[in-house]
Design a protein around this motif. Structure first.
Motif, PDB file in Angstrom:
ATOM      1  N   GLU A  81      22.924  43.278  72.724  1.00 53.07           N
ATOM      2  CA  GLU A  81      22.529  43.094  71.334  1.00 53.07           C
ATOM      3  C   GLU A  81      21.127  42.528  71.208  1.00 53.07           C
ATOM      4  O   GLU A  81      20.453  42.752  70.218  1.00 53.07           O
ATOM      5  N   THR A  85      17.992  44.652  70.132  1.00 54.48           N
ATOM      6  CA  THR A  85      18.061  45.362  68.861  1.00 54.48           C
ATOM      7  C   THR A  85      17.948  44.427  67.659  1.00 54.48           C
ATOM      8  O   THR A  85      17.761  44.885  66.548  1.00 54.48           O
ATOM      9  N   ARG A  86      18.065  43.125  67.874  1.00 58.69           N
ATOM     10  CA  ARG A  86      17.994  42.188  66.750  1.00 58.69           C
ATOM     11  C   ARG A  86      16.555  41.772  66.518  1.00 58.69           C
ATOM     12  O   ARG A  86      15.880  41.293  67.412  1.00 58.69           O
ATOM     13  N   GLU A  87      16.109  41.982  65.304  1.00 58.92           N
ATOM     14  CA  GLU A  87      14.739  41.630  64.950  1.00 58.92           C
ATOM     15  C   GLU A  87      14.599  40.119  64.785  1.00 58.92           C
ATOM     16  O   GLU A  87      15.546  39.435  64.397  1.00 58.92           O
ATOM     17  N   ARG A  96      14.114  40.797  59.087  1.00 60.72           N
ATOM     18  CA  ARG A  96      15.037  39.704  58.791  1.00 60.72           C
ATOM     19  C   ARG A  96      14.194  38.478  58.460  1.00 60.72           C
ATOM     20  O   ARG A  96      13.091  38.335  58.971  1.00 60.72           O
ATOM     21  N   LYS A 147      18.506  39.908  55.413  1.00 59.55           N
ATOM     22  CA  LYS A 147      17.572  41.025  55.360  1.00 59.55           C
ATOM     23  C   LYS A 147      16.948  41.134  53.969  1.00 59.55           C
ATOM     24  O   LYS A 147      17.650  41.008  52.963  1.00 59.55           O
ATOM     25  N   GLU A 201      23.012  37.555  56.106  1.00 61.16           N
ATOM     26  CA  GLU A 201      23.908  37.758  57.236  1.00 61.16           C
ATOM     27  C   GLU A 201      24.745  36.504  57.452  1.00 61.16           C
ATOM     28  O   GLU A 201      25.904  36.579  57.842  1.00 61.16           O
TER      29      GLU A 201
END
Length: 212
Positions: A5, A8-10, A49, A109, A127
């Motif tokens: 993960e 892929t997490r900004e 984000r 976001k 989130e």
């Protein structure tokens, strides 16, 4: 340790409400349908984000058939609006249970919405929402001011592509965000600690989205 993960997490960008509400331009860096959508910050940074800390001053269920919670969160420069519904169950549950005023930290976001008159409003789709203390809020103000000033310092650097985009998309001088950062830091010195309910020194610089 799983690494699936992480790539892929900004990064969640720290940004004050004044700058966030001035942002209106979104873009993708790939033609891929699932490519992340970025909000272009006026100080020359992309944000998929954001991370904010402030005082939850109001909450309302603005949904019709389903719960759809709107929260009003203020920092020393202005107001964030956050919206959470059935697709953000944990955040919606927090908004349902929280009693304003309360210090909260939000990761979420950016979402833009074009009004009938062509203006673009921006809000946050959370989130996560968590309750924090005054010291955490104060640290966020200090660190967000630092990040803001760093972005301004590199705004005119050759090769800063996001700053170049910001100059093209916004006619906004960066010194307004420098002033906002400095004022935010000064507000900490003036407040001298925990004083829930007195953070509401920023106006409603963003209009709420239409009711769900």
């Amino acid at each position: 340790m799983s690494s699936n993960e992480v790539p892929t997490r900004e990064v969640a960008r720290r940004v004050f409400a004044e700058e966030f509400n001035d942002a209106s331009y979104t873009f993708k860096e790939s033609e891929d349908e699932r490519a992340p959508v970025y909000l272009l910050l006026p100080t020359g940074e992309k944000a998929n984000r954001i991370f904010l800390v402030g005082t939850l001053t109001e909450k309302d269920d603005v949904g019709e058939d389903n719960e759809y919670w709107r929260g009003r969160i203020v920092d020393p420069t202005g107001t964030f609006f956050v919206y959470a519904g059935q697709y953000q169950p944990e955040a919606a549950s927090m908004l349902r249970d929280l009693e304003p005023p309360a210090y909260v930290a939000v990761v979420g976001k950016p979402r833009t919405y074009e009004t009938d008159d062509g203006n673009v409003n921006v809000s946050v789709r959370p989130e996560s929402i968590s309750v924090v203390d005054a010291a955490t809020r104060d640290r966020w103000v200090v660190e967000t001011a630092e990040r803001t000033l760093e972005r301004i310092e590199t705004f005119d650097d050759e090769g800063n592509e996001y700053a170049r985009m910001a100059r093209e998309e916004y006619e906004l001088p960066t010194d307004r965000y420098q002033s906002a950062a400095v004022s935010a830091l000064q507000s900490l010195d003036e407040s001298g600690g925990d004083e829930l309910g007195s953070d509401e020194i920023g106006g409603d610089t963003a209009s709420p989205e239409p009711d769900a």
